[in-house]
Write an enzyme that holds these catalytic residues in place. Sequence first.
Site, PDB file in Angstrom:
ATOM      1  N   LYS A 156       0.840  -1.191   0.000  1.00  0.00           N
ATOM      2  CA  LYS A 156       0.000   0.000   0.000  1.00  0.00           C
ATOM      3  C   LYS A 156       0.882   1.250   0.000  1.00  0.00           C
ATOM      4  O   LYS A 156       1.976   1.248   0.592  1.00  0.00           O
ATOM      5  CB  LYS A 156      -0.897  -0.026   1.239  1.00  0.00           C
ATOM      6  CG  LYS A 156      -1.988   1.032   1.282  1.00  0.00           C
ATOM      7  CD  LYS A 156      -2.874   0.781   2.485  1.00  0.00           C
ATOM      8  CE  LYS A 156      -4.047   1.761   2.545  1.00  0.00           C
ATOM      9  NZ  LYS A 156      -4.950   1.448   3.682  1.00  0.00           N
ATOM     10  N   LEU A 205      -6.813   8.465   3.540  1.00  0.00           N
ATOM     11  CA  LEU A 205      -6.994   7.055   3.909  1.00  0.00           C
ATOM     12  C   LEU A 205      -8.354   6.766   4.522  1.00  0.00           C
ATOM     13  O   LEU A 205      -8.810   5.619   4.490  1.00  0.00           O
ATOM     14  CB  LEU A 205      -5.912   6.572   4.893  1.00  0.00           C
ATOM     15  CG  LEU A 205      -4.490   6.424   4.375  1.00  0.00           C
ATOM     16  CD1 LEU A 205      -3.598   5.809   5.461  1.00  0.00           C
ATOM     17  CD2 LEU A 205      -4.438   5.572   3.122  1.00  0.00           C
ATOM     18  N   SER A 231      -9.479   1.534   2.545  1.00  0.00           N
ATOM     19  CA  SER A 231      -8.582   2.382   1.784  1.00  0.00           C
ATOM     20  C   SER A 231      -7.505   1.622   1.027  1.00  0.00           C
ATOM     21  O   SER A 231      -6.763   2.213   0.241  1.00  0.00           O
ATOM     22  CB  SER A 231      -7.911   3.393   2.723  1.00  0.00           C
ATOM     23  OG  SER A 231      -7.166   2.730   3.743  1.00  0.00           O
ATOM     24  N   SER A 255     -10.019  -1.203   6.361  1.00  0.00           N
ATOM     25  CA  SER A 255      -9.338  -0.891   5.107  1.00  0.00           C
ATOM     26  C   SER A 255      -8.575  -2.045   4.479  1.00  0.00           C
ATOM     27  O   SER A 255      -8.178  -1.959   3.319  1.00  0.00           O
ATOM     28  CB  SER A 255      -8.390   0.297   5.307  1.00  0.00           C
ATOM     29  OG  SER A 255      -9.125   1.475   5.511  1.00  0.00           O
TER      30      SER A 255
END
Length: 593
Positions: A156, A205, A231, A255
């Site tokens: 990420k 985020l 996210s 997320s």
Amino acid sequence: MELAPDNTVTQKHWQELAAEKKERQAATIPKEWILTNLPPKEQLSVIDFPEKSGLLDDKEIEITNTEIGGLLEKLAKGIWSAVEVTTAFSKRAIIAHQLVNCLTEIFIDRALKRAAELDEHLKTTGKVVGPLHGMLYVSSEDPFLSSSKGLPISLKDQISIQGLESTMGYVSWIGQYAAKNSVLADVLEACGAVLYVKTNIPQTLMWAETFNHIFGRTLNPYNRSLTSGGSSGGEGALVALKGSPIGVGSDIGGSIRIPSAFNGLYGLRPSYGRVPYAGCVNSMEGQDSVLSVLGPLCNSLNGVKKFMQSVASQRPWLKDPLAVKKPWNEEEYQLIDHGEGKRLCFAILWHDEVILPHPPVVRALEQTKQALLKAGHEVVDWKPLKHMEIYKTLGAIWAAGAAEDYRVTTAPTGEPVIATMELAVDNPNLIVTDTPTFRPLAEGISAYDLWQVQRTRRDLRQEYLDHWNGSVALTGTGRPVDAIISPCAPYVAPPHGKNKTASYTMIWNALDYTALVLPSGLFADPVLDVKKPAHAFFNDLDKANYDLYDPATFKGAPISIQLIGRTLDEEAVIAMGEIVDSALKATAVQSKL
């Protein structure tokens, strides 16, 4: 900043900065991998396109379709080189990016150099570097060695890598290059991993979808009219298209799990501190009541296990002061505290008394129940305890400083804070100021008031622990419920801009329970998942969710479930996940006979 002709300093407009960054990103894509035969935008499902693209040869298709265990074994034995494996996944990642816009930083040349070094190490020493370089099967008793080779792992965007940017979707952070690796990047490389791409996220985020002003929107490969989640939405889409064997996401309210669920993946939200976080960039730095955590997204549950074993093998608590000192515990994985897994009792949370899930989600829960009963386990209903109060408490903690945090971060360039994920924001000339419905952005509160909210959360955690312990009266095993099975969201992947709640995931962040997403093997089907008559709605959110459901809109979206264990119970949750996963797969096989 740049100098004007008269030597005065001028500030570039944020849109110009974003466009320049996007151009730099495009320049990192190998030109020979740019496709001219991409499916038309009207084609919604692109999940099978990479193998039809013509860019991958037969061996590269085989490599990228091989699960983690097979990859590591062939790497360790030298059947496949690290360069071959890295090249295959890099090519597939670039295909995925052209289909769904999932990448941010692309550094394939650097990755191939690293892979070549790993190959040379294996050739000259006969040994792999660590558990992600390759895996040698010594005996049935000890199939896992702390030595391995060349597994590509995607990250990420917020996970720092020396010399690369981590813009995290903020125009203001363009041009800020990491001085050193995050601890997790160091840990993964010490395990023999090859890092090669970073993936897209939403600005701040704090969204359950993925869009920012720099890189744009990430789409769902199963249906590009639907969101990939957030996210960690870039990771979810990339791993679903098999452009990465393991992706690393973060999770403060769902997320990791939301993108895993929406893209049909396995995804683990560990408890605080189990995976090192130091050195990553983040929103709301200093908010340490409800911590963000890092964890894996994979196409196999074995990949989740290998990731957690590998990270623990590097003793991350010696590198990150907030990492928990907990090596991989094989006894816990053998379910020593859960009857050794022979007769488990699962509790199903059918709904949270806030939002009733859509028909596809309910169908997956019902199938899971039947699969577990057939496998000889007990299944009871889970009574939610104060879920709405817990949601509000968590939201109040986030809201205490979020609005100011976002303003301070975006102020240097004047970039607007994104307030909606609706498709309208894809137009760069349009600034949308709609108020988001799932993320409170109230102005800050006093430190004293924040302490009261945090005290309330502490007390709610105690109540929920007592509630779980009290379930011993329901199970018939002499133990409290072994794990909870829950929806991941009240829907499967919804259309862009419509993911209005993260309630079914954020509850477990507030309680710091380990949570694992498992694909059910089912997909939304308009014939099977007809709309039900209106029920007595819990509230306006529940009514809005009911009104959102149109069976045709969600067609083809993966359906997933969530398995929840107690705090720092990762080994047991993975083991129980294997049991649930096997039961679901056995049921699927029987239904085809």
